[in-house]
Design an enzyme around this catalytic site. Structure first.
Site, PDB file in Angstrom:
ATOM      1  N   SER A 214      53.076  43.891  40.212  1.00  0.00           N
ATOM      2  CA  SER A 214      52.030  43.066  40.820  1.00  0.00           C
ATOM      3  C   SER A 214      50.875  43.934  41.311  1.00  0.00           C
ATOM      4  O   SER A 214      50.938  45.158  41.294  1.00  0.00           O
ATOM      5  CB  SER A 214      52.595  42.265  41.999  1.00  0.00           C
ATOM      6  OG  SER A 214      52.771  43.113  43.120  1.00  0.00           O
ATOM      7  N   GLN A 215      49.839  43.271  41.769  1.00  0.00           N
ATOM      8  CA  GLN A 215      48.651  43.963  42.269  1.00  0.00           C
ATOM      9  C   GLN A 215      48.660  44.069  43.788  1.00  0.00           C
ATOM     10  O   GLN A 215      47.660  44.436  44.385  1.00  0.00           O
ATOM     11  CB  GLN A 215      47.402  43.222  41.808  1.00  0.00           C
ATOM     12  CG  GLN A 215      47.266  43.166  40.305  1.00  0.00           C
ATOM     13  CD  GLN A 215      46.129  42.275  39.854  1.00  0.00           C
ATOM     14  OE1 GLN A 215      45.580  41.512  40.625  1.00  0.00           O
ATOM     15  NE2 GLN A 215      45.789  42.373  38.583  1.00  0.00           N
TER      16      GLN A 215
END
Length: 168
Positions: A41-42
């Site tokens: 994920s970011q």
């Protein structure tokens, strides 16, 4: 003929070296006690980009400090992990309050000390995506084919060398 033999040997060596260079960062750190995880994920950007591989070292929960980036199990019964920054240590509750650098709010529930897997020591961008590919069926097949091509090049070079020696 000598040039072709050298080229075939060089191709074989080049293939093997490339495979080894790609696999080294995904294997050798384990010999030194690091666990390797991919970031999907970011939530930790820009510190740790999505698609990176992180190297996590075992640490006691009592040694974790505010500001450390930790990797932990999402749930006591789950093997799913997350990596976020510690924003508060709750010693009485034996838990950490964590937050992704790219998230607006802290995580919904504290992370108990027993879910801690370790502290993130460093990361390598893009290697997570490569790791996913390498450990897939196609990736493993590609590595086997690469080694087979290297061996074929060496066998062909040896055959041509021996054929050349006999004909002179």
């Amino acid at each position: 003929m000598k040039y072709l033999i050298k080229c075939l040997n060089g191709i074989g060596i080049g293939i093997v070296v490339c495979v080894i260079v790609v696999l080294l960062p995904l294997t050798v750190p384990k010999l030194f006690g690091y666990e390797i995880y991919g970031i999907l994920s970011q939530s930790m950007e820009p510190e740790i980009a999505s698609g990176s591989v992180i190297y996590v070292k075992d640490i006691t929960a009592e040694d974790v400090e505010v500001g450390d980036i930790i990797t932990f199990k999402m749930d006591a019964k789950s093997e799913v992990v997350a990596t976020h920054r510690v924003v508060e240590v709750l010693l009485d509750e034996r838990a950490f309050v964590t937050k992704g650098d790219n998230n607006d709010a802290v995580d919904s529930s504290p992370v108990s000390f027993d879910r801690l897997l370790g502290i993130t020591v460093f990361s390598l961008p893009y290697l997570g995506e490569l790791s996913i590919l390498i450990y897939s069926v196609n990736g493993i097949a590609g590595i086997v084919i690469a080694f087979a091509v290297a061996i074929f090049c060496w066998i062909l070079a040896d055959y041509l060398k021996n054929k050349n020696i006999r004909s002179t």
